[in-house]
Design a protein around this motif. Sequence first.
Motif, PDB file in Angstrom:
ATOM      1  N   GLY A   1       2.697   1.262   2.445  1.00 33.68           N
ATOM      2  CA  GLY A   1       2.558   2.207   3.718  1.00 33.68           C
ATOM      3  C   GLY A   1       3.862   2.642   4.262  1.00 33.68           C
ATOM      4  N   LYS A   2       4.898   2.356   3.505  1.00 30.08           N
ATOM      5  CA  LYS A   2       6.428   2.457   3.986  1.00 30.08           C
ATOM      6  C   LYS A   2       7.083   3.290   2.993  1.00 30.08           C
ATOM      7  N   VAL A   3       7.920   4.088   3.142  1.00 30.22           N
ATOM      8  CA  VAL A   3       8.964   4.838   2.245  1.00 30.22           C
ATOM      9  C   VAL A   3      10.291   4.652   2.500  1.00 30.22           C
ATOM     10  N   ALA A   4      11.185   4.934   1.629  1.00 30.06           N
ATOM     11  CA  ALA A   4      12.459   4.924   1.709  1.00 30.06           C
ATOM     12  C   ALA A   4      13.231   5.964   0.969  1.00 30.06           C
TER      13      ALA A   4
ATOM     14  N   ASN B   1       5.757  -1.841 -12.719  1.00 34.98           N
ATOM     15  CA  ASN B   1       4.919  -2.230 -11.641  1.00 34.98           C
ATOM     16  C   ASN B   1       5.772  -2.010 -10.263  1.00 34.98           C
ATOM     17  N   LEU B   2       6.983  -1.301 -10.337  1.00 33.54           N
ATOM     18  CA  LEU B   2       8.023  -0.957  -9.313  1.00 33.54           C
ATOM     19  C   LEU B   2       7.090   0.033  -8.638  1.00 33.54           C
ATOM     20  N   PRO B   3       7.296   0.022  -7.051  1.00 29.91           N
ATOM     21  CA  PRO B   3       6.441   0.942  -6.258  1.00 29.91           C
ATOM     22  C   PRO B   3       7.586   2.308  -6.344  1.00 29.91           C
ATOM     23  N   TRP B   4       7.869   2.868  -7.322  1.00 30.87           N
ATOM     24  CA  TRP B   4       8.771   4.179  -7.499  1.00 30.87           C
ATOM     25  C   TRP B   4       8.251   5.232  -6.375  1.00 30.87           C
ATOM     26  N   HIS B   5       6.744   5.249  -6.325  1.00 32.53           N
ATOM     27  CA  HIS B   5       6.268   6.229  -5.594  1.00 32.53           C
ATOM     28  C   HIS B   5       6.659   6.091  -4.106  1.00 32.53           C
ATOM     29  N   ARG B   6       7.065   5.024  -3.555  1.00 33.09           N
ATOM     30  CA  ARG B   6       7.709   4.868  -2.370  1.00 33.09           C
ATOM     31  C   ARG B   6       9.142   5.581  -1.824  1.00 33.09           C
TER      32      ARG B   6
ATOM     33  N   GLY C   1      12.178  14.029   3.627  1.00 36.34           N
ATOM     34  CA  GLY C   1      10.869  13.134   3.936  1.00 36.34           C
ATOM     35  C   GLY C   1       9.910  14.035   2.989  1.00 36.34           C
ATOM     36  N   MET C   2      10.376  14.604   1.861  1.00 36.68           N
ATOM     37  CA  MET C   2       9.554  15.300   0.911  1.00 36.68           C
ATOM     38  C   MET C   2       9.655  14.437  -0.435  1.00 36.68           C
ATOM     39  N   ILE C   3       8.724  14.815  -1.464  1.00 36.19           N
ATOM     40  CA  ILE C   3       8.733  14.283  -2.689  1.00 36.19           C
ATOM     41  C   ILE C   3       9.470  15.281  -3.546  1.00 36.19           C
TER      42      ILE C   3
ATOM     43  N   GLN D   1       3.200  15.106 -11.368  1.00 38.77           N
ATOM     44  CA  GLN D   1       4.078  14.013 -11.016  1.00 38.77           C
ATOM     45  C   GLN D   1       4.009  13.970  -9.264  1.00 38.77           C
ATOM     46  N   TYR D   2       3.952  15.435  -8.986  1.00 38.62           N
ATOM     47  CA  TYR D   2       4.004  15.548  -7.361  1.00 38.62           C
ATOM     48  C   TYR D   2       2.583  14.930  -6.924  1.00 38.62           C
ATOM     49  N   GLN D   3       1.549  15.373  -7.696  1.00 42.07           N
ATOM     50  CA  GLN D   3       0.251  15.240  -7.327  1.00 42.07           C
ATOM     51  C   GLN D   3       0.123  13.510  -7.245  1.00 42.07           C
ATOM     52  N   CYS D   4       0.621  12.786  -8.264  1.00 47.57           N
ATOM     53  CA  CYS D   4       0.381  11.403  -8.602  1.00 47.57           C
ATOM     54  C   CYS D   4       1.069  10.573  -7.508  1.00 47.57           C
ATOM     55  N   GLN D   5       2.546  11.168  -7.107  1.00 52.24           N
ATOM     56  CA  GLN D   5       3.115  10.300  -5.996  1.00 52.24           C
ATOM     57  C   GLN D   5       2.362  10.699  -4.655  1.00 52.24           C
ATOM     58  N   ARG D   6       1.989  11.786  -4.418  1.00 52.22           N
ATOM     59  CA  ARG D   6       1.364  12.052  -3.275  1.00 52.22           C
ATOM     60  C   ARG D   6       0.018  11.369  -3.051  1.00 52.22           C
ATOM     61  N   GLN D   7      -0.592  11.191  -4.152  1.00 51.99           N
ATOM     62  CA  GLN D   7      -1.935  10.371  -4.062  1.00 51.99           C
ATOM     63  C   GLN D   7      -1.806   8.771  -3.548  1.00 51.99           C
TER      64      GLN D   7
END
Length: 104
Positions: free
Chosen positions: A20-23, A53-58, A64-66, A74-80
């Motif tokens: 639920g967080k991003v960096a 298993n690393l939460p790369w998507h965060r 604030g953009m992908i 890849q964009y769709q996967c990360q956003r989902q």
Amino acid sequence: MDQQDYLAKFWLVIGHIPEGKVATYGGVAEMAGYPRMARAVGRCLKTLPEDSNLPWHRVINAKGMISFPEGSPQYQCQRQRLEDEGIIFRNNKVPLTQHLWLGD
């Protein structure tokens, strides 16, 4: 500077980003002790194995953009994956005031 040293530290930081967080790339680099190495964080993520298993998507950019091209698989996967964790998007941006993790 040994590449393995900073890669291990980047992975450690990324592994701690809570659900639920991003960096940002720059934030990860700074928390790992390598300020101004945001691009190295991006390169590090490109080399992750498919089954990691690393939460790369965060990890997203400072705006604030992908970083993947919008609409790409890849964009769709990360956003989902982010949306599945409750992260919201406004105009294709994650509101950093709500979702940014600073290592606390």
